[in-house]
Each structure stands twice: as C-alpha cells, then as structure tokens.
Write a protein that holds these residues in place. Structure first.
Motif, PDB file in Angstrom:
ATOM      1  N   GLU A   1       2.309   1.566  -3.388  1.00  0.00           N
ATOM      2  CA  GLU A   1       1.449   1.356  -4.558  1.00  0.00           C
ATOM      3  C   GLU A   1       1.171   2.586  -5.422  1.00  0.00           C
ATOM      4  OE1 GLU A   1      -2.935  -0.788  -5.101  1.00  0.00           O
ATOM      5  OE2 GLU A   1      -2.729   0.748  -3.607  1.00  0.00           O
TER       6      GLU A   1
ATOM      7  N   SER B   1       0.703  -1.301  -0.029  1.00  0.00           N
ATOM      8  CA  SER B   1      -0.146   0.032   0.103  1.00  0.00           C
ATOM      9  C   SER B   1       0.904   1.152   0.048  1.00  0.00           C
ATOM     10  CB  SER B   1      -0.986   0.236   1.245  1.00  0.00           C
ATOM     11  OG  SER B   1      -1.790  -0.910   1.313  1.00  0.00           O
TER      12      SER B   1
ATOM     13  N   LEU C   1      -2.278  -7.730  -3.020  1.00  0.00           N
ATOM     14  CA  LEU C   1      -2.861  -6.666  -1.999  1.00  0.00           C
ATOM     15  C   LEU C   1      -4.502  -7.121  -1.786  1.00  0.00           C
ATOM     16  CD1 LEU C   1      -2.726  -4.350  -0.158  1.00  0.00           C
ATOM     17  CD2 LEU C   1      -3.101  -2.807  -2.117  1.00  0.00           C
TER      18      LEU C   1
END
Length: 170
Positions: A25, A22, A50
């Motif tokens: 990303e 995250s 994810l």
C-alpha cells in the motif's frame, strides 16, 4: 473441538491478502508506468478490499499472541502453506503485480471454487465483481508487458489456490 477446515483456510487466505495489500500500500517500489486512471482504480479497489479484510480478520498481533490455540495454529499453518507456494512460484521471477495477484487469489477461492458460498461473514468477497477488475486490468490495458504480467498473476493464483484447496491441515 471441531474445526471448520474451510473457514480456517478462508481466514488464512484473507489474512495473507490483507498482509499483501498492506505491505505494498502506497509503495513506490512498484511502478508499472500505467495510465493514472488505472493506477487510481487499483488504489481505490485495494483500499476497499483492505477495509473489508480488516473487518473479517483480526490484527496480526492477535494471531501471534494466540498461536498456541489450535484454531490459530491451523490458520497460521494454512497461511504459511500459501506463502511458501507463492514463494516457490516467484523464486525465478522478479516481476510481480500484488494487486492482480490478491484479486486472482480471492476470485479463484470465492468465485471459481465457491468456497464459503453460504457464509454471511464473507458475503463481500462472494459478491465482489472480480470480472470488472479483470476487464480493467486485462482488456483496458494498452501496455502488452503489463497485460502479460497480469495474466501471469492469474496463472500463479490458480496454481496456488488449486494446491491450497487440496492441502490438509495436519
């Protein structure tokens, strides 16, 4: 209350991998000048993993709100242990490939050490074809520097996971 140490450690590792994916990303901070097909492949793998990580872990707010629970407290201790070990590994290094790192952490835990091998909730991570990713990010890479960085991520993941496996929640 009986706490399953393996499940606690697995959840902490998955939570850390989720946070790692995250945080990087869609990040422009990491540019390895690699082939667009490889970059697209990495992005696709990261999205898929994810999505699965979000299925087996809770939102970060849940862990923060329930940190007084003995189970959550144990998960957070385990998470902090991995995080600290990774920080020690990277204290002298600037180069870092989060994709190869999280793949290597997961592969080492689920495939090499066979953690949670009988758990249905982690079936995705047990049967994931980690070797395909290794092939793509090691064998199919022409850039020697990027390949060496990926090998370094595998070595770091191996050292951290072996320490983590021995770690006892106190």
């Amino acid at each position: 209350m009986i706490i399953n140490l393996s499940k606690i450690k697995t959840e902490a590792l998955l939570l850390l991998c989720k946070d790692l994916i995250s945080s990087y990303e869609n990040s422009e901070d990491i540019d390895f000048s690699i082939d667009k097909n490889i970059k697209d492949y990495i992005d696709e793998i990261s999205k898929d993993i994810l999505k699965e990580l979000k299925k087996v872990t809770r939102d970060n707010d849940f862990y923060i709100k329930n940190k007084s629970s003995s189970r959550i407290k144990s998960i957070l201790k385990a998470y902090n242990f991995i995080n600290k070990e990774l920080s020690l590994e990277f204290q002298d290094s600037v180069e870092f490939n989060p994709s190869m790192l999280y793949i290597s952490l997961l592969a080492m835990w689920f495939k090499e050490l066979e953690k949670e091998s009988k758990s249905k909730e982690y079936i995705y991570f047990l049967i994931y074809p980690y070797s395909n990713v290794y092939d793509k990010l090691l064998l199919n890479i022409k850039d020697e520097k990027f390949r060496n960085l990926n090998i370094k991520m595998i070595d770091i993941a191996e050292r951290v996971i072996l320490k983590y496996d021995k770690y006892l929640l106190k």
